[in-house]
Structures are given as C-alpha cells and as structure tokens.
Motif scaffolding. Sequence first.
Motif: not given
Lengths: 112, 152
Positions: B3-13, B32-36, B74-85
């Motif tokens: 029932t988890q609502a997906p979090i929107p993709n994150i992007h900041f500088k 990422l706080a909504p992911l508890d 950062c995006e919340h994928g099925t295998k975890g958090l995919n982070i790109k710098l």
Amino acid sequence: MNLSSRTEDQLRVVSVNGDRIDAAVAIEFKDAMRAETDGGPETVILDLSAVGFIDSSGLGAIVASMKHMGQDRTLALAGLTPPVDKVFRLTRMDTVFSLFATLDGAINELQP
Amino acid sequence: MSTQAPIPNIHFKVQSGVYAAREASEKLLHELAPLDLNAEETGAIELVMAEALNNIVEHGYPDPQNGGPISIYCEHGTKGLNIKLVDNGLPMPNGKTPAGLAVNTDVELKDMPEGGFGWFIIKDLAKDVAYTRTLDTNRLDLRIAITFGAKN
C-alpha cells in the motif's frame, strides 16, 4: 569542533561535544585533539557518546591523533553509538583501537 | 500488494564545498522521510552520500575557489534506491573508480593509514557502483538496498 577534557585517576578523558566528526570538521578535530592530549597522561579515553555520525575523514582524524600521541601512549575510544561503531568495524579499525561500550567501563578497565 | 505510495523522483543540486556532503545527506533523507527507513538504512545512505560527495569535493573540484555544482538524483526502484551523482569536475584517474580495497591495519603505528577508507565504505554499502565520464561530466550510479515498504 568543541572538545572538553578532564583528568581522572591518571587518565585523560576527552569528550567530543558535537554530533558529527566528518570532512567539514576533521582538521579542526585533529588540532583540538593535539591541544587536549599533548603533555597529558599516558592514557587518553576519547568519549564519543555524543557523536552520531562519523565518515572516513573523521576516522582518519582519529587515527592521526593516535599516531601523534606516539607509540608509548594509548588512545582508547568509549561510548560508540551504533553508526560510529559500524564505521570502525567496517574498516577493521576496531582491531587497531581499544573500544569500550561505555565511558565508565573504559575508566574502570584502564585506570592504573 | 504494497500500500506504500511511491515517492516522486528526487533531484536537487548542491554546490561543492566542505558542507556539501552534510547538505546533500540532510536534503536527501528529508525527501526520503515518507519511506520510514530504519536507522540502519538511513545510516548507510548518509555514509555513502558523505563518502561519494567528499570524493567529488576533494578530487573533482580540488580548488576551493573554483567549485561547481553536484546534482543528486534518486529514485525508489524495486531493488532499492537508485542514486545518481553528476558533476562537472575533474575525471577519475584512469577513468574508473578506485578498487576500494580494505586498508591494511596490520602495520606499525607510524604506517597506519589515515585515509583510503572512502571507496571501501561505498563499495561495501552500495551495489551496482558504476562511473561514466561523458565530455565534461562525471556520473556515478549506485544502488542502496532498502526493504521495500518496511516499517520499523
């Protein structure tokens, strides 16, 4: 980076009064440690109980402090919180330092 | 079904500098706080972000007078958090990330390493670490496994 120290039973206890030892404060930490340990008792206990985060720069700064104290003195670490403990174990630095769960435990163990 | 609502993709500088890692970690964890996430997960994210950002600040933009932007995705994928710098600093030497081997602690005090822990920590805590250089851009991809929708 604020450190405070006291001498107890011929031990120098240095407490870190900040919640992070990271790249932003690593050099400051190293300098402050020199000031608190130079010319003091042989055994120093670094009280890390207030520290909730350490990165590799902070870890390097603690190693540098131990090296600066020299071969004949001891730097023990006490009160490691879980995130700090994890970094020491991950990098195997837990084999280099004496780690104590609590400051009281370190004092009891190390007093001459 | 989660029932988890997906979090929107994150992007900041953030701007490179001594506080870049703190700023980036704090901002990412806030988003990422909504992911508890549990304490171990947030600890891993904070540590990986600190090491990766500090590498960019120290080696990508070594001149403090001439820093630059670091983009965090950062995006919340099925295998975890995919982070790109992504940054526009100097390329990695040899075009690849350091091996990140464990440091040797079985040495005399005077030879004890004071550095070289960073890539070891990243490669221990993150998966699928990949570096690519395109024109003047560095891109570091990594994944941090988290328990999908877990509450703790």
